[in-house]
Scaffold this motif. Structure first.
Motif, mmCIF file in Angstrom:
data_model
loop_
_atom_site.group_PDB
_atom_site.id
_atom_site.type_symbol
_atom_site.label_atom_id
_atom_site.label_comp_id
_atom_site.label_asym_id
_atom_site.label_seq_id
_atom_site.Cartn_x
_atom_site.Cartn_y
_atom_site.Cartn_z
ATOM 1 N N TYR A 198 0.790 -1.186 0.048
ATOM 2 C CA TYR A 198 0.138 -0.059 -0.012
ATOM 3 C C TYR A 198 0.915 1.181 -0.130
ATOM 4 C CZ TYR A 198 -4.224 2.330 1.294
ATOM 5 O OH TYR A 198 -5.330 3.279 1.195
ATOM 6 N N VAL B 58 0.722 5.409 -1.238
ATOM 7 C CA VAL B 58 -0.602 5.723 -0.382
ATOM 8 C C VAL B 58 0.162 6.208 0.976
ATOM 9 C CG1 VAL B 58 -2.707 5.479 0.769
ATOM 10 C CG2 VAL B 58 -2.229 4.691 -1.614
ATOM 11 N N PRO C 229 -2.636 7.351 5.859
ATOM 12 C CA PRO C 229 -4.351 6.813 5.839
ATOM 13 C C PRO C 229 -4.630 7.277 7.203
ATOM 14 C CG PRO C 229 -3.160 4.824 5.975
ATOM 15 C CD PRO C 229 -1.832 5.928 5.771
ATOM 16 N N VAL D 237 -1.968 10.319 -1.929
ATOM 17 C CA VAL D 237 -1.110 9.675 -2.928
ATOM 18 C C VAL D 237 -0.074 10.479 -3.556
ATOM 19 C CG1 VAL D 237 -0.928 8.036 -5.023
ATOM 20 C CG2 VAL D 237 -2.946 8.320 -3.563
ATOM 21 N N LEU E 230 -6.686 11.125 -1.537
ATOM 22 C CA LEU E 230 -7.481 9.965 -1.811
ATOM 23 C C LEU E 230 -8.555 9.506 -0.873
ATOM 24 C CD1 LEU E 230 -7.613 7.313 -3.490
ATOM 25 C CD2 LEU E 230 -6.075 6.338 -1.987
ATOM 26 N N THR F 192 1.036 2.901 -8.198
ATOM 27 C CA THR F 192 1.017 4.186 -8.632
ATOM 28 C C THR F 192 2.266 4.747 -9.359
ATOM 29 O OG1 THR F 192 -0.238 5.233 -6.615
ATOM 30 C CG2 THR F 192 1.430 6.683 -7.817
ATOM 31 N N LEU G 102 -2.877 6.223 -9.973
ATOM 32 C CA LEU G 102 -3.202 5.015 -8.927
ATOM 33 C C LEU G 102 -4.185 4.092 -9.703
ATOM 34 C CD1 LEU G 102 -3.026 3.473 -6.259
ATOM 35 C CD2 LEU G 102 -4.866 5.133 -5.398
#
Length: 567
Positions: free
Chosen positions: A104, A110, A113, A133, A142, A180, A229
């Motif tokens: 991830y 990313v 989060p 991202v 995102l 990505t 992405l």
């Protein structure tokens, strides 16, 4: 007698992709209150930390509300703070979870989060994701929603997150990756037959179709790749040439763009879609999550409209469902050719008939005494077809479907991924069930619209969404056509059914040269069968299915008839 749509086995895959470094913050969510972060010390995989507990009896029964809350909290807190081992240990597949959660940050890039849980619904916990991202000096926010389900782990019964890739992002299937970077294929600008641009915002059903067009034509249409992405699909066989995958499976789904960091330059691809008819198709399936429909130009195979309610999986092109009694169109052509049925001659339609150890019956156990094959077809009498099974070779229906209707050969190339049906060779009871569209027979609305088109024109024309002139690909052809006498009887059967049989109510008001056939396909575990309908009007042919809808004449019929009227 029911048959179920083929489903993949439970996965436990070792796939790469998704989730990494996170900020350590407190997460709050409806139904949870405030969550304190764990200190990360010595988790033994049970969420208690410290040394292993003494051996005890495995937990059984449904997970409790407290277990759901605690397990979701443990997983989401660890994921958010970047503690991949702890997050993976809270799942029932730590190896696969570790690969995805590590990727991830590394592959998908990313960052930070923030995971906000919602109120649990039974064992399911929805949650929102907000993150950033990054790619070199570019960053974009995102945001998306996902969900997890808590189950008891095999062996000890401890509560764990039921691990699937979709937990990380709902667009992921098990085995997929999030990446990505520079997109593998340039974007495309898809046009309808009138030159208007096709977008998912304008036509919600076409999201997967646009993905497929990009995968097939992105590199050929003259565009330039951007930074995105995207979901990179796990390859399980087949290719991206728009054909169904080998082995009777639906065609592979195309990679999917989730976020565009730097736009690419699109190439242009023209399709056969009619803007007015596409809009009408979208209107017909709106609010009907399990409805799908396709409309063709019978004389050419050009696809004029395709729509799926729910806007998820492309059932219209890639579905693999038992077609029920709409398959009787193909079976009737076989029986007539074999001189086992004739439109105006007496034909048995008892309440019951047995074959291969199975007892078959008609809907509501009706019977037709002293009836003709025309009456049996129009009323969709199952036993009229099952009664002829013993006079057919095991491969007769398969050969008829392949040679005359172009089905089940894995050679359609419509321009995007599709499945061209399956009519496997079967014996005993399964052979009999296949004659009425059950057993191992699998179709989708594209296939059954093509069947109606073949009856209308007398010759199979492979459907297509992009003209073969664009890329020089060859379209599939049939190895033979029906005799004029067989074709004439088949048209009379469908015309009579549209006027006075099970399709009459739906087809009322549809003028011109018309024919139709209804279908209801039983599926194990469903209270109601899938409702099917296929029909033609002049140079248009259409088919639709409403899963769990009931009788095809009542559910799919009005959808198909509405498009034929608009055309």
């Amino acid at each position: 007698m029911g048959s179920r749509r083929a489903a993949g086995g439970r996965r436990k895959k070792a796939s790469a992709a998704v989730v990494g470094t996170v900020a350590a913050v407190v997460v709050a969510g409806a139904g949870f209150g405030a969550w304190a972060l764990y200190d990360g010390g010595g988790d033994d995989g049970t969420g208690r930390g410290g040394s292993a507990a003494p051996e005890k009896r495995a937990k059984t029964g449904p997970v409790t509300a407290a277990e759901v809350t605690a397990t979701a909290q443990r997983f989401l807190t660890a994921w958010q703070r970047g503690d991949v081992p702890a997050a993976a240990a809270a799942t029932d597949d730590p190896e696969a979870a570790t690969a995805l959660l590590t990727g991830y940050a590394k592959d998908a890039r990313v960052k930070a989060p923030v995971l906000t849980p919602g109120a649990p619904v039974g064992a399911k916990v929805p949650f929102a994701v907000k993150a950033t991202v990054t790619w070199k000096d570019t960053a974009k926010p995102l945001a998306y929603d996902s969900a997890l389900t808590v189950v008891r782990r095999a062996g000890d019964g401890e509560p764990r997150v039921d691990w699937h890739a979709a937990v990380v992002h709902p667009a992921l299937r098990d085995g997929d990756k999030l990446v990505t970077g520079e997109s593998g294929t340039p974007p495309v600008k898809a046009l309808d037959r009138s030159g208007g641009e096709i977008t998912a915002a304008k036509y919600p059903s076409l999201g997967t179709v646009l993905d497929g067009l990009r995968a097939k034509y992105g590199k050929k249409a003259g565009g330039a790749a951007g930074i995105e992405l995207r979901v990179v699909r796990h390859e399980e066989g087949g290719d991206d040439d728009g054909k169904g995958a080998k082995g009777g499976e639906a065609g592979e789904a195309a990679d999917k763009t989730l976020l565009e960091l730097r736009p690419g330059t699109p190439g242009t691809v023209k399709t056969t879609l009619d803007p007015a008819l596409q809009a009408a198709a979208e209107e017909q399936v709106e609010g009907k999550a399990d409805a799908s429909v396709v409309l063709l130009r019978a004389s050419t195979g050009e696809i004029l409209a395709i729509a799926n309610g729910g806007h998820g999986f492309n059932t219209a092109f890639q579905g693999s469902l038992a077609p029920g009694s709409t398959m009787k169109v193909v079976t009737s052509s076989l029986l007539i050719e074999k001189k086992l049925a004739s439109i105006d001659k007496p034909h048995p339609c008892p309440k019951y008939v047995s074959y291969g150890g199975w007892k078959f019956q008609n809907d509501d156990k009706f019977e037709i005494k002293d009836g003709t094959f025309l009456a049996s077809f129009a009323r969709s009498c199952n036993t009229a077809f099952i009664s002829q099974a013993g006079k057919l070779k095991d491969d007769d229906l398969t050969r008829q479907a392949q040679q005359v209707f172009g089905l089940g050969r894995d050679d359609w190339a419509i321009g995007v991924p599709s499945f061209d049906g399956a009519v496997p060779v079967q014996s005993a009871a399964q052979k009999a069930a296949s004659l009425i569209g059950q057993g191992g027979v699998r179709m989708n609305p594209l296939n059954m619209a093509s069947v109606a088109a073949t009856v209308k024109t007398g010759t199979f024309h492979q459907p297509y969404l992009v003209s073969p002139k664009v890329d020089g690909r060859a379209l599939a052809t049939a190895s033979r056509a029906m005799s004029p006498a067989t074709l004439s009887q088949l048209r009379r059967l469908m015309a009579y059914t549209a006027a006075s049989g099970t399709a009459a109510e739906a087809m009322a008001g549809v003028g011109g040269d018309v024919g139709a056939k209804t279908g209801s396909a039983e599926v194990d575990g469903q209270d109601k069968p899938n409702g099917w309908f296929t029909a033609y009007r002049d140079d248009l042919a259409s088919a639709g299915v409403v899963q769990r809808g009931g009788h095809g004449g009542d559910t799919a019929g009005p959808i198909v008839a509405a498009l034929l009227k608009r055309g």
